[in-house]
Write an enzyme that holds these catalytic residues in place. Structure first.
Site, PDB file in Angstrom:
ATOM      1  N   TYR A 147       0.677  -1.346   0.323  1.00 30.97           N
ATOM      2  CA  TYR A 147      -0.120   0.102   0.021  1.00 30.97           C
ATOM      3  C   TYR A 147       0.883   1.255  -0.072  1.00 30.97           C
ATOM      4  O   TYR A 147       2.011   1.194   0.546  1.00 30.97           O
ATOM      5  CB  TYR A 147      -0.956   0.021   1.292  1.00 30.97           C
ATOM      6  N   CYS A 148       0.223   2.324  -0.554  1.00 34.42           N
ATOM      7  CA  CYS A 148       0.791   3.627  -0.650  1.00 34.42           C
ATOM      8  C   CYS A 148      -0.021   4.675  -0.735  1.00 34.42           C
ATOM      9  O   CYS A 148      -1.292   4.428  -0.531  1.00 34.42           O
ATOM     10  CB  CYS A 148       1.963   3.624  -1.819  1.00 34.42           C
ATOM     11  N   THR A 149       0.306   5.933  -0.834  1.00 33.88           N
ATOM     12  CA  THR A 149      -0.524   7.060  -0.710  1.00 33.88           C
ATOM     13  C   THR A 149      -1.813   7.017  -1.639  1.00 33.88           C
ATOM     14  O   THR A 149      -2.926   6.947  -1.432  1.00 33.88           O
ATOM     15  CB  THR A 149      -0.071   8.315  -0.835  1.00 33.88           C
TER      16      THR A 149
END
Length: 285
Positions: A183-185
């Site tokens: 996951y990331c922004t």
């Protein structure tokens, strides 16, 4: 009355002439008075821009009017009107700088060999079905200090470029047979990270579709996310609700805070986690 908005978007698709796309994007964004950052490469486009809601809507229509970008997923959030100092549109070898442009392969469907996309609802379904799922943070470690998924693994990286060496170090080889959710922004870093992990023998790799932003829109602070989301604009961090917990601590007094500021050099680029009591914002012009 002006209503400032910010849009976050990316699209992995082959672009034969990135410089021509750069010129068009600069003209399009400038014509609608937008500020922000747009990166373009042979792999596609990655941008965060802001302005008055009417101008932003016109820009998004123009962006999607170009056939390769017609189904670009655009994430909207509230702005302040002063979130970016200027408009920057540049061509780079990568739209996310992992330092491996030749390893990343892109076709009209996106990154080749990336992890399976999971919507927020599908993520919860996977978590219900399996008890061995691992969250893998695809951001820099300072971002995770103020917010992360519960029990996530946070690699000790200062920049996105550090991820390749981190993966090659063998530190995460014990995860290769487990389901790993990256996951990331907004999702763009995980498009590449999940492919790099699969290339290195991770068997079951997923990516959170739309990133933390889309998850927060869906579940707020009532799900598996904890804390505040670091963003690369003048807002610095955003919360999904008034129920957001504070995970960070002031580097000077250890009080709870999610507040990053340029400190000790107010004009520098290094950001430090500091509370308002220790480092108050300047008053006046």
């Amino acid at each position: 009355m002006a209503v400032p908005k910010i849009v976050l978007f990316y699209k992995f698709t082959p672009l034969a002439d990135p410089e021509a796309i750069r010129l068009w994007q600069y003209t399009l964004a400038s014509a609608h008075n937008l500020t922000g950052r747009i990166l373009i490469s042979a792999h596609g486009i990655n941008g965060t821009v802001g302005g008055d809601i009417g101008d932003v809507k016109k820009y998004v229509r123009g962006l999607r009017g170009y056939a390769p970008f017609k189904d670009t997923d655009v994430k909207w959030s509230d702005g302040t009107g002063t979130d970016f100092p200027r408009l920057s549109v540049k061509v780079r070898r990568e739209i996310v700088t992992f330092g491996v442009p030749d390893e990343v392969k892109v076709d009209e469907h996106g990154v080749v060999g990336g992890g399976e996309h999971l919507s927020p609802l599908a993520l919860h379904a996977l978590m219900s079905d399996r008890d061995d799922v691992v969250f893998f943070d695809g951001r820099n470690r300072f971002e995770a200090r103020i917010g992360r998924f519960r029990d996530a693994i946070v690699p000790d990286v200062a920049t996105t470029r550090d991820f390749v060496a981190e993966l090659d170090s063998g530190r995460y080889d014990h995860l290769k047979s487990r389901p790993v959710v990256t996951y990331c922004t907004g999702g763009v870093r995980c498009e590449v990270l999940s492919a790099l992990m699969r290339n290195r023998g991770f068997d079951e790799v997923y990516q959170l579709d739309g990133g933390i932003v889309r998850y927060g829109e869906t579940f707020g602070d009532g799900g598996l996310w904890e804390g505040s989301l670091y963003v690369f604009d003048g807002r610095v961090n955003v919360d999904f609700s008034s129920d957001a917990v504070t995970l960070g601590t002031c580097s000077l007094c250890e009080a709870p805070t999610s507040r990053y500021r340029n400190h000790p050099d107010v004009n520098g680029r290094a950001q430090t986690l500091v509370c308002e009591t220790c480092v108050p914002d300047p008053v006046g012009p």
